[in-house]
Design a protein around this motif. Sequence first.
Motif, short mmCIF file in Angstrom:
data_model
loop_
_atom_site.label_atom_id
_atom_site.label_comp_id
_atom_site.label_asym_id
_atom_site.label_seq_id
_atom_site.Cartn_x
_atom_site.Cartn_y
_atom_site.Cartn_z
N ILE A 1 0.66 -1.22 0.06
CA ILE A 1 -0.02 0.10 0.05
C ILE A 1 0.90 1.24 0.07
O ILE A 1 1.69 1.40 0.75
N MET A 2 0.85 2.17 -1.02
CA MET A 2 1.34 3.35 -1.13
C MET A 2 0.70 4.58 -0.33
O MET A 2 -0.47 4.91 -0.78
N GLU A 3 1.55 5.01 0.62
CA GLU A 3 0.51 6.03 1.41
C GLU A 3 0.09 7.19 0.74
O GLU A 3 0.88 7.87 -0.33
N ASN A 4 -1.13 7.63 0.81
CA ASN A 4 -1.84 8.68 0.15
C ASN A 4 -1.71 8.57 -1.31
O ASN A 4 -1.32 9.53 -2.14
N HIS A 5 -1.67 7.25 -2.12
CA HIS A 5 -1.39 7.07 -3.66
C HIS A 5 -2.22 6.31 -3.87
O HIS A 5 -3.23 6.06 -4.85
N GLY A 6 -1.92 4.75 -3.76
CA GLY A 6 -2.69 3.74 -4.12
C GLY A 6 -2.02 2.41 -3.77
O GLY A 6 -1.73 2.21 -2.57
N VAL A 7 -1.64 1.43 -4.76
CA VAL A 7 -1.21 0.17 -4.53
C VAL A 7 -0.02 -0.36 -5.59
O VAL A 7 -0.46 0.10 -6.82
N VAL A 8 0.82 -1.01 -5.11
CA VAL A 8 1.87 -1.68 -6.17
C VAL A 8 1.90 -3.24 -5.76
O VAL A 8 2.17 -3.46 -4.72
N VAL A 9 1.86 -3.92 -6.84
CA VAL A 9 1.99 -5.52 -6.61
C VAL A 9 2.90 -6.10 -7.51
O VAL A 9 3.08 -5.56 -8.79
N GLY A 10 3.78 -7.09 -7.13
CA GLY A 10 4.59 -7.93 -8.12
C GLY A 10 4.33 -9.15 -8.20
O GLY A 10 3.28 -9.54 -7.52
N GLY A 11 4.71 -9.85 -9.26
CA GLY A 11 4.41 -11.31 -9.43
C GLY A 11 5.58 -12.04 -10.24
O GLY A 11 6.55 -11.39 -10.90
N THR A 12 5.46 -13.36 -10.14
CA THR A 12 6.46 -14.11 -10.89
C THR A 12 6.08 -14.05 -12.48
O THR A 12 6.78 -14.27 -13.12
N ASP A 13 4.69 -13.49 -12.86
CA ASP A 13 4.57 -13.32 -14.08
C ASP A 13 3.15 -12.42 -14.12
O ASP A 13 2.99 -12.18 -12.80
N LEU A 14 2.62 -11.76 -15.23
CA LEU A 14 1.62 -11.03 -15.25
C LEU A 14 0.29 -11.46 -14.72
O LEU A 14 -0.39 -10.70 -13.90
N LYS A 15 0.06 -12.77 -14.69
CA LYS A 15 -0.99 -13.37 -14.19
C LYS A 15 -1.11 -13.41 -12.74
O LYS A 15 -2.03 -13.34 -12.17
N ASP A 16 0.17 -13.62 -12.35
CA ASP A 16 0.30 -13.98 -10.66
C ASP A 16 -0.02 -12.54 -10.03
O ASP A 16 -0.65 -12.33 -9.15
N ALA A 17 0.58 -11.48 -10.87
CA ALA A 17 0.61 -9.96 -10.43
C ALA A 17 -0.89 -9.73 -10.42
O ALA A 17 -1.68 -9.14 -9.52
N PHE A 18 -1.70 -9.97 -11.52
CA PHE A 18 -3.13 -9.69 -11.55
C PHE A 18 -3.85 -10.20 -10.45
O PHE A 18 -4.62 -9.44 -9.89
N GLN A 19 -3.77 -11.41 -10.51
CA GLN A 19 -4.55 -12.17 -9.44
C GLN A 19 -4.41 -11.59 -7.92
O GLN A 19 -5.29 -11.39 -7.16
N ARG A 20 -2.99 -11.30 -7.54
CA ARG A 20 -2.95 -10.64 -6.30
C ARG A 20 -3.52 -9.40 -6.38
O ARG A 20 -4.12 -8.98 -5.18
N PHE A 21 -3.33 -8.65 -7.18
CA PHE A 21 -3.92 -7.36 -7.42
C PHE A 21 -5.52 -7.29 -7.09
O PHE A 21 -6.13 -6.74 -6.28
N GLU A 22 -6.02 -8.24 -7.93
CA GLU A 22 -7.61 -8.40 -7.98
C GLU A 22 -8.22 -8.83 -6.57
O GLU A 22 -9.23 -8.25 -6.15
N THR A 23 -7.42 -9.92 -6.02
CA THR A 23 -7.72 -10.35 -4.65
C THR A 23 -7.73 -9.27 -3.50
O THR A 23 -8.58 -9.14 -2.81
N LEU A 24 -6.52 -8.57 -3.79
CA LEU A 24 -6.57 -7.45 -2.47
C LEU A 24 -7.50 -6.19 -2.62
O LEU A 24 -7.92 -6.13 -1.70
N GLU A 25 -7.71 -6.02 -3.90
CA GLU A 25 -8.92 -5.06 -3.87
C GLU A 25 -10.05 -5.77 -3.55
O GLU A 25 -11.04 -4.88 -2.80
N PHE A 26 -10.43 -7.05 -3.88
CA PHE A 26 -11.67 -7.48 -3.40
C PHE A 26 -11.72 -7.49 -1.88
O PHE A 26 -12.72 -7.22 -1.31
N CYS A 27 -10.59 -7.98 -1.00
CA CYS A 27 -10.82 -8.08 0.22
C CYS A 27 -11.01 -6.49 0.88
O CYS A 27 -11.66 -6.25 1.58
#
Length: 430
Positions: free
Chosen positions: A157-183
């Motif tokens: 979580i980036m303070e007063n900005h947004g979020v950044v996620v990394g992954g072993t590939d783009l699918k992995d990163a997308f799944q992490r990003f989508e799941t975290l926003e869902f939570c």
Amino acid sequence: MKIDTKLMHPRDQIIHTINRIYYHGLTTTTGGNISVIDGNGDIWVTPSGIDKGSLRREDIMVVRSDGTVEGPHKPSSEFPFHKAIYDNRPDIKAVIHAHPPALVSFSIVHTIPDTNVIPQAKNICGPIGYAPYELPGSQLLGNNIAKVFKEAYNAVIMENHGVVVGGTDLKDAFQRFETLEFCARTIINAKTIGSVKSLSDEDIESFESQIPVLQPEQDHVEYPSDEREIRQQITNIVRRACQQGMMISSYGTVSCRWRNNDFLITPTNVLRWDITLDDIVQIRDGKREPGKVPSRSVWLHQEIYRKHPEINSIILTQSPYLMAFGVTGEKFDVRTIPESWIFLQDVPIVPFGSHFKGKKIIPELISKDIPAVIIENDSVLVTGDKLLQTFDRLEVAEFSAKSLTMAKPIGQLQAIGDKEVEALRQKFLN
Ligand SMILES: [Zn+2]
């Protein structure tokens, strides 16, 4: 289209991912950026300030490993932090940054979402880091973010900005990003209607350690046209559920009865957005299609089909307003409008784990009057005849949950009375 991170060019992976993110309400037209680092050390990245709704593959920029920039625009202004992450974490091959509304809410109150609200999120997202504010696009911001990633965080979580996620590939990163926003969405919706209950680490472990007890494999598989028709229907519904915000990549099962108690079901460990005809698993005489692993909840689906000949399709999923009820345990009262009650009647909440193998509570609870149940901190299970009807029922349930949540700040639910409900039963259900 399926995102194939093994064979698809990074340009195309980025275009498909940005489309999912933009058309799913997870970024604004110019906010957010995506990059992929390839085996040559070249970084493919979205351009700065270009409309996300009409990005073409030629618009994607590349920054070669020697620093040379190629392409018709400027690389994203946030390129410095993408580069800083790759420099510090050789295992990360894709980065997504955006300002999705619910995670921004957490970012502006300087809080981290609790991923223990649903079972798969903790493992998918990992621990959530927090990076202090710095000027966007600056090397200082890059340093702050890289420092957190260096401590082995994959979602920050980036303070007063947004979020950044990394992954072993783009699918992995997308799944992490989508799941975290869902939570984040689930927690915000839940706090609007009640108080949030999280799973313990032991509960999550009990979910993760459900080793799928695999059914024996069929010796010989046939794919007659009626079987293929169901395969297509399931694939279409999964895609539609993802598009309509009724399912996320990391969770959800759809099945449909084929003949007698034989059925087709979605697989385990395939991102739901990417499910194709070939991923669907045929279950015939209690045996699975060779080489395929059906959803962990296959046992529950088989039990429901055996016990309820009138049920021909089942959807088990997570959606952000129904899950607000699932994580608070608040009563989901569908006596809101006639449509909601006619479609759902009463929707009970059952304890976490009620869907695990061997538990009879759900197959016994489901009936003509109870076509759907909410499983605490896990999911909603909806049954019906035709798959489209079941999906419609799920949509009605999610809309009802959304209306109840949105009503909370403006007044008390004035439920439809018993007399009116009885009249609805007489007219629509008999
Ligand atoms: Zn930003």
